[in-house]
Design an enzyme around this catalytic site. Structure first.
Site, PDB file in Angstrom:
ATOM      1  N   GLU A  72       8.382   0.644  -7.806  1.00  0.00           N
ATOM      2  CA  GLU A  72       9.384   1.702  -7.740  1.00  0.00           C
ATOM      3  C   GLU A  72      10.758   1.103  -8.024  1.00  0.00           C
ATOM      4  O   GLU A  72      11.040  -0.029  -7.628  1.00  0.00           O
ATOM      5  CB  GLU A  72       9.373   2.355  -6.362  1.00  0.00           C
ATOM      6  CG  GLU A  72      10.310   3.552  -6.232  1.00  0.00           C
ATOM      7  CD  GLU A  72      10.241   4.222  -4.870  1.00  0.00           C
ATOM      8  OE1 GLU A  72      10.685   5.369  -4.767  1.00  0.00           O
ATOM      9  OE2 GLU A  72       9.748   3.581  -3.915  1.00  0.00           O
ATOM     10  N   GLU A 106      -0.446 -11.656   7.465  1.00  0.00           N
ATOM     11  CA  GLU A 106      -0.399 -13.107   7.583  1.00  0.00           C
ATOM     12  C   GLU A 106       0.742 -13.501   8.512  1.00  0.00           C
ATOM     13  O   GLU A 106       1.819 -12.900   8.496  1.00  0.00           O
ATOM     14  CB  GLU A 106      -0.196 -13.767   6.221  1.00  0.00           C
ATOM     15  CG  GLU A 106      -0.254 -15.291   6.290  1.00  0.00           C
ATOM     16  CD  GLU A 106      -0.069 -15.974   4.946  1.00  0.00           C
ATOM     17  OE1 GLU A 106      -0.374 -17.177   4.863  1.00  0.00           O
ATOM     18  OE2 GLU A 106       0.383 -15.314   3.996  1.00  0.00           O
TER      19      GLU A 106
END
Length: 326
Positions: free
Chosen positions: A318, A163
């Site tokens: 993570e 985008e």
């Protein structure tokens, strides 16, 4: 084990009160790293900060970001990619570039929708789109197309959507003029906004920066992060997470999104980092027990000093310490 009824009301103090905590990177798998690194560096101006090869497991990681002059060094004197905002991690599993049948899942095609896009924010979106088109970059949506005329979607070499938005907006005090290109946000689709907002705010300590409701199209966007610098806006800062909720999905017991890590693979994860990742993970474990799924828990996997936990939709997050030597 997380279920559709699992809630996340308990605030993790280590997340909500740690000024070192940041949304560090977004991981995408790629088929051909040479082609993809060239795409992001030549067309968008990103810089390759680091490359890490793992011969035993036969994969490589490439860390890119837009130019920054404040990235600290790790103990080896290299850029500490885990202490920076707005990092894009490209994961290459060796040999995929030679396999004509290997195809990345971009997260936007049924029945494997989940991850949506990454977003780059620019000063002059018209100029940027014109330059990209002249360079042969393909578009999913041009500025002139669709309902929204102030955004565009370019396509990466593996079909990922990128985008493009502008941070130069009327009525905003900051930023003052052009501040270069920014890796503004990463978008994932979610089933239940109540559960997901609780998770990202209470468990991971993020703040809700902006909400955008689109009644005619029946969806809502939630933008979260660890704050906006004083000289930035929510459109010019980096490391924002966008959650997209299509109304009604929360009422369908059989509905689920693809997390990018089951086949067919594509999107990998977002990563948060802080000075003491071990303490953060320990508090989450103590307060939530088996309500949160880990894979692996901190310091228990093949790679030490990292952990992966899963959000309510099964997306991986993570957790690493600043200064990690991968």
């Amino acid at each position: 084990m997380s279920t559709d009824s699992t809630r996340y009301p308990i605030q993790i103090e280590k997340a909500s009160n740690d000024p070192t905590l940041l949304l560090n990177h977004t991981c995408l798998r790629v088929k051909d790293p040479a082609r993809t690194v060239k795409f992001y560096t030549e067309h968008f101006g990103m810089k390759l900060l680091s490359r890490k090869d793992f011969e035993e497991a036969k994969f490589s990681l490439y860390f890119l970001s837009f130019p920054k002059d404040d990235i600290p060094k790790n103990k080896n004197g290299e850029p500490d990619v885990f202490s920076a905002h707005g990092v894009l991690e490209l994961t290459h599993n060796w040999g995929t570039e030679k396999n004509p049948d290997y195809k990345i899942n971009n997260g936007n095609e049924e029945p494997h929708r989940g991850f949506g896009h990454i977003c780059f924010s620019v000063s002059d979106i018209n100029k940027t789109c014109e330059e990209l088109e002249s360079q042969g970059v393909k578009f999913k949506k041009r500025l002139s197309e669709g309902r929204q005329k102030d955004i565009a979607f370019a396509l990466g070499p593996d079909g990922y959507w990128i985008e493009l938005i502008t941070y130069s907006r009327e009525g905003q005090e900051y930023p003052k003029g052009s501040v270069g290109n920014k890796f503004n946000h990463t978008m994932i689709r979610i089933k239940n906004p109540t559960r997901s907002l609780e998770f990202y705010q209470n468990v991971l300590g993020m703040k809700l920066l902006r909400t955008s409701e689109h009644e005619s199209a029946k969806f809502t966007l939630y933008f979260l992060g660890y704050g906006v610098p004083k000289t930035d806006s929510v459109f010019s800062c980096e490391s924002v997470l966008e959650l997209t909720h299509n109304w009604g999905t929360e009422n369908d017991p059989n509905f689920h999104y693809h997390n990018g890590n089951s086949e067919p693979q594509g999107y990998g994860h977002i990563c948060i980092s802080c000075d003491d990742a071990g303490a953060l993970c320990k508090e989450i474990e103590v307060k939530y027990g088996d309500k949160i799924q880990w894979s692996p828990k901190f310091n228990q996997g093949r790679m030490k000093n990292i952990a992966f936990l899963k959000d309510p939709d099964g997306y991986s997050i993570e957790v690493v310490p600043h200064g990690l030597i991968a």
